[in-house]
Design a protein around this motif. Structure first.
Motif, PDB file in Angstrom:
ATOM      1  N   TYR A  76     -29.955  17.433  27.313  1.00 14.81           N
ATOM      2  CA  TYR A  76     -31.405  17.589  27.460  1.00 14.81           C
ATOM      3  C   TYR A  76     -32.006  17.721  26.076  1.00 14.81           C
ATOM      4  O   TYR A  76     -31.316  18.048  25.092  1.00 14.81           O
ATOM      5  CB  TYR A  76     -31.747  18.819  28.316  1.00 14.81           C
ATOM      6  N   THR A  77     -33.298  17.451  25.970  1.00 13.68           N
ATOM      7  CA  THR A  77     -33.984  17.547  24.694  1.00 13.68           C
ATOM      8  C   THR A  77     -35.044  18.639  24.761  1.00 13.68           C
ATOM      9  O   THR A  77     -35.725  18.805  25.779  1.00 13.68           O
ATOM     10  CB  THR A  77     -34.616  16.192  24.309  1.00 13.68           C
ATOM     11  N   ALA A  78     -35.160  19.387  23.685  1.00  9.36           N
ATOM     12  CA  ALA A  78     -36.136  20.480  23.605  1.00  9.36           C
ATOM     13  C   ALA A  78     -37.419  19.979  22.956  1.00  9.36           C
ATOM     14  O   ALA A  78     -37.539  18.815  22.568  1.00  9.36           O
ATOM     15  CB  ALA A  78     -35.545  21.638  22.815  1.00  9.36           C
ATOM     16  N   ALA A  79     -38.386  20.874  22.829  1.00 12.11           N
ATOM     17  CA  ALA A  79     -39.692  20.491  22.300  1.00 12.11           C
ATOM     18  C   ALA A  79     -39.617  20.024  20.849  1.00 12.11           C
ATOM     19  O   ALA A  79     -40.452  19.240  20.395  1.00 12.11           O
ATOM     20  CB  ALA A  79     -40.666  21.664  22.412  1.00 12.11           C
ATOM     21  N   ALA A 101     -37.316  18.120  19.706  1.00 11.54           N
ATOM     22  CA  ALA A 101     -36.545  16.872  19.744  1.00 11.54           C
ATOM     23  C   ALA A 101     -35.062  17.084  19.454  1.00 11.54           C
ATOM     24  O   ALA A 101     -34.332  16.109  19.258  1.00 11.54           O
ATOM     25  CB  ALA A 101     -37.127  15.821  18.792  1.00 11.54           C
ATOM     26  N   ARG A 102     -34.582  18.322  19.458  1.00  6.64           N
ATOM     27  CA  ARG A 102     -33.156  18.592  19.329  1.00  6.64           C
ATOM     28  C   ARG A 102     -32.516  18.538  20.712  1.00  6.64           C
ATOM     29  O   ARG A 102     -33.180  18.714  21.736  1.00  6.64           O
ATOM     30  CB  ARG A 102     -32.923  19.960  18.683  1.00  6.64           C
ATOM     31  N   TRP A 103     -31.181  18.331  20.722  1.00  4.79           N
ATOM     32  CA  TRP A 103     -30.465  18.120  21.976  1.00  4.79           C
ATOM     33  C   TRP A 103     -29.462  19.235  22.241  1.00  4.79           C
ATOM     34  O   TRP A 103     -28.832  19.750  21.318  1.00  4.79           O
ATOM     35  CB  TRP A 103     -29.728  16.782  21.933  1.00  4.79           C
ATOM     36  N   THR A 130     -28.429  14.158  18.452  1.00  2.92           N
ATOM     37  CA  THR A 130     -28.111  13.288  19.587  1.00  2.92           C
ATOM     38  C   THR A 130     -26.992  13.946  20.372  1.00  2.92           C
ATOM     39  O   THR A 130     -26.117  14.585  19.772  1.00  2.92           O
ATOM     40  CB  THR A 130     -27.654  11.888  19.113  1.00  2.92           C
ATOM     41  N   ALA A 131     -26.988  13.788  21.682  1.00  7.55           N
ATOM     42  CA  ALA A 131     -25.944  14.364  22.527  1.00  7.55           C
ATOM     43  C   ALA A 131     -25.592  13.377  23.631  1.00  7.55           C
ATOM     44  O   ALA A 131     -26.447  12.999  24.419  1.00  7.55           O
ATOM     45  CB  ALA A 131     -26.410  15.692  23.125  1.00  7.55           C
ATOM     46  N   VAL A 178     -21.531  14.265  19.730  1.00  4.90           N
ATOM     47  CA  VAL A 178     -22.861  14.713  19.320  1.00  4.90           C
ATOM     48  C   VAL A 178     -23.067  14.340  17.855  1.00  4.90           C
ATOM     49  O   VAL A 178     -22.112  14.155  17.096  1.00  4.90           O
ATOM     50  CB  VAL A 178     -23.038  16.238  19.501  1.00  4.90           C
ATOM     51  N   ARG A 179     -24.338  14.240  17.469  1.00  3.50           N
ATOM     52  CA  ARG A 179     -24.657  13.959  16.060  1.00  3.50           C
ATOM     53  C   ARG A 179     -25.308  15.193  15.446  1.00  3.50           C
ATOM     54  O   ARG A 179     -26.284  15.719  15.982  1.00  3.50           O
ATOM     55  CB  ARG A 179     -25.581  12.746  15.963  1.00  3.50           C
ATOM     56  N   GLU A 180     -24.740  15.617  14.325  1.00  5.97           N
ATOM     57  CA  GLU A 180     -25.267  16.767  13.593  1.00  5.97           C
ATOM     58  C   GLU A 180     -25.301  16.410  12.108  1.00  5.97           C
ATOM     59  O   GLU A 180     -24.299  15.944  11.557  1.00  5.97           O
ATOM     60  CB  GLU A 180     -24.397  18.005  13.826  1.00  5.97           C
ATOM     61  N   ASN A 181     -26.464  16.606  11.495  1.00  4.80           N
ATOM     62  CA  ASN A 181     -26.643  16.252  10.081  1.00  4.80           C
ATOM     63  C   ASN A 181     -26.270  14.792   9.818  1.00  4.80           C
ATOM     64  O   ASN A 181     -25.680  14.467   8.781  1.00  4.80           O
ATOM     65  CB  ASN A 181     -25.830  17.187   9.179  1.00  4.80           C
TER      66      ASN A 181
END
Length: 685
Positions: free
Chosen positions: A36-39, A41-43, A60-61, A71-74
């Motif tokens: 899910y995505t938060a306000a 735009a993080r997942w 991205t998740a 998942v994508r981080e940094n």
């Protein structure tokens, strides 16, 4: 990455995973988690009740598979466990879901095979590696050399089939269709001196690479998706329009029978055998030489053939027939009514129905029966379920709304509703569903509706309403909805090359009378340059170095770009459907300029034309402001005119000023798969 792109791409990947061969190493069942995505735009991930389990902190998740999720981080991909902790560190440009204990990841644009322990299985110098499953063999890799030759390795990189083929299709039932290195080349035509003919070098190999069907024996061979394939004889062996040139092969390469071209043909474009029979169209009269092989109504009737090519029945009242399932099928008669038939073409009951519900929006793609039940629409516009004896097992139900199509999606019947405004323009298509077993009805209200993964009967549904995405249970309960976000303040954070579709328009001139501007059209008209606004006597491409919030497609920050002509000449530019050959580039880690966008290519000659920039005029466009893990320099690249081989003239390339930005590593190489919407969308990529 946007929510619709992520969910639809994840669904496509997992749909392919779950509908192929079973997972050879299934893991213990885990409670499903959903991205899910938060306000901001993080997942993150939530459970089937809509409660957050993994906080939203990723860029991205992907969906979970075999107990882990990419998942994508940094800017980089790794894999996490359901508790949100990394089990494979984030170090890859891109990553795919695990299946059969292996996944494909990319590092510096190079594809690599990863095991569940996070170990790379082998290093290589191939141009491409694809991880493949099913088809009667263990997971394997289809590899492509830098000279564009393909072969097969195991997941450890050991060569199983040498790289001596132009292409290797996926394995089905232990065999794969291959093309030789000479396929598609030209050779002298022995029958017509001075002419040339195209070489067709197609064959079939088994899992060891042994030739089951030698190269060149047939002109064309289809995949063995159902254990059988349709092959076409070479031209010299099949002269004439109505020659018997189509042969059905089994997976040993044996020719089962030759299709009698003047008697019948297969009903579907690709050969499909269900329960060892296939639908065919039988000619009512022997076709005359020179006539077209068509299936116009009344010229043919429908039947089934077995594995030896024998017609199972002959009933000229049946005009269309669906694939067989559970020993039953449906046939449509001349009065446009569907009847339940057995394998021998006999009517199982006296009832008939105006419509049979298919398992996709395209009814003839598969059999009507699933798990022994088929759905039909009766004369009162009600839907009901039948068993293979024709008995009603799901009572007839009517609905208080109209719909254009209805099709099955797992346990659901999905309604598609198309409608028009009073002025004759189309309204957005709406979708709803009925769950017959639970007696749940959701009227058409969503602009999109599909399952997260259709292998799971109780899985959530993804829906979109009023531009906001959400999760629904199959009971119709809303458990999560995408929050309203101010995307206009954000830069574009993606992990793929974006399609560069920058359009312009110029008024018709004497020089452009035969090239009105392609079929795409644009309202981005020429603007007049004011005195002193731009440097004199130049053709220049300039990008504002500072982005403006909400400028790009009214969704993200963007930079204004100006293509200006302050010379005394009218300058011409190549275009496709009003699109300039304009894209953005960025410097990689070595400081080399590389494309991070690509201009799509049209197969339609009507797309290509020329646009004109008159003296002291300019076009204004907007390019996105990218946000990624790697700070770099960017610039725009415009191909004014292509190279001319006849005059040895190189291509005319114009570059913009450089400006600061940041990108993600996958933007240098990863292109998303593109599906053309219709014949009016002639683009390949």
């Amino acid at each position: 990455m946007t929510f619709p792109l992520l969910l639809t791409s994840c669904w496509a990947v997992l749909h392919g995973l779950f509908t192929a061969a079973p997972d050879p190493t299934p893991t213990a069942a885990l409670p499903p988690l959903y991205p899910y995505t938060a306000a901001d735009a993080r997942w993150g991930y939530l459970d089937a009740a809509g409660c957050p389990v993994v906080p939203a902190r990723f860029q991205t998740a992907q969906l979970f598979s075999e107990g882990v999720a990419a998942v994508r981080e940094n800017g980089y991909y790794g894999y996490i466990a359901p508790d949100g902790k990394f089990v494979v560190p984030a170090r890859y440009d891109y990553a795919t879901p695990f299946r059969g204990s292996y996944a494909l990841v990319w590092q510096a644009g190079k594809p690599l095979v990863l095991n569940r322990a996070g170990q790379l299985m082998f290093t290589h110098s191939y141009a491409a590696v694809e991880l493949c499953y099913g088809g009667g063999r263990q997971p394997y890799c289809r590899v492509t050399t830098r000279s564009q030759r393909q072969g097969i390795t195991d997941v450890r990189g050991r060569l199983l089939v040498d790289t001596v083929f132009r292409s290797i299709r996926p394995y089905y039932h232990g065999v794969a269709v291959v093309r030789g290195l000479r396929d598609g080349t030209q050779q002298p035509d022995p029958a017509h001196p001075g002419d040339s003919i195209q070489v067709r070098e197609v064959g079939v190999i088994d899992v060891t690479g042994r030739m089951v069907v030698p190269l060149g024996k047939y002109r064309q061979i289809e995949d063995f998706t159902a254990g059988y394939s349709s092959a076409t004889l070479p031209y010299e062996q099949a002269a004439g329009l109505w020659a018997n040139d189509e042969v059905v092969l089994d997976s040993t390469g044996r020719a089962c029978f030759t299709v009698p071209a003047t008697s019948w043909k297969f009903a579907q474009s690709s050969l499909r055998y269900d329960e060892k029979v296939a639908p065919v169209e039988v000619y009512r009269h022997r076709p005359e030489r020179g006539s077209q092989r068509s299936a116009r109504r009344r010229q043919t009737f429908a039947s089934l053939v077995d594995e030896q090519g024998r017609l199972l029945f002959r009933n000229e009242k049946i005009e269309e027939i669906l694939p067989l399932a559970s020993g039953r099928t449906f046939g449509r008669t001349q009065d446009q009514q569907w009847h339940l038939l057995n394998r021998q073409g006999r009517f199982v009951t006296a009832e008939s129905y105006p419509e049979v519900v298919g398992n996709s929006p395209y009814q003839s793609e598969g059999p009507a029966f699933q798990q022994g039940v088929a759905f039909v629409r009766d004369a009162q516009n009600r839907l009901l379920g039948l068993d293979t004896a024709g008995r009603v097992v799901m009572p007839a139900r009517s609905f208080g709304f109209g719909y254009t199509k209805v099709f099955r999606q797992g346990e659901l019947l999905v309604f598609q509703q198309d409608s028009m405004r009073e002025d004759g323009t189309e309204l957005p298509t709406r979708y709803g569903f009925w769950h017959p077993k639970r007696n749940v009805l959701v009227p058409p209200r969503y602009q999109a509706l599909f399952p997260v993964a259709d292998a799971l009967p109780d899985d959530l549904l993804v829906a979109r309403q009023d531009s906001r995405w959400s999760y629904l249970t199959q009971a119709g309960e809303l458990i999560w909805q995408q929050p309203a976000t101010n995307q206009s303040l954000a830069s574009l954070d993606i992990d793929y090359m974006r399609r560069a579709t920058y359009t312009v328009a110029s008024p018709p001139t004497a020089r452009s009378a035969e090239e009105p501007g392609g079929w795409g059209g644009s309202d981005n008209m020429l603007r007049s340059a004011q005195h002193g606004q731009f440097p004199a006597n130049q053709l220049q491409l300039t990008v504002d170095t500072q982005p403006t919030a909400g400028l790009f497609q009214q969704q993200a920050a963007g930079h204004r770009l100006y293509l200006v002509n302050t010379t005394s000449d009218t300058i011409t530019f190549r275009a496709q459907d009003s699109m300039l050959y304009l894209s953005l580039e960025a410097q990689d880690e070595q400081g080399q300029w590389q494309a991070i966008e690509y201009v799509p290519s049209s197969w339609c000659g009507n797309s290509y034309h020329t646009v004109f920039l008159a003296p002291n005029q300019y076009w204004q466009l907007v390019v996105p402001s990218y946000q990624g893990a790697r700070p770099t320099r960017l610039r725009a690249r415009l191909q004014v005119q292509g190279a001319n081989a006849e005059t040895n003239q190189p291509a005319h390339i114009l570059y913009s000023n450089e400006f600061d930005g940041s990108v993600n590593p996958a933007q240098f190489w990863r292109q998303l798969e593109y599906q053309s919407a219709s014949i009016m969308d002639p683009y390949r990529n």
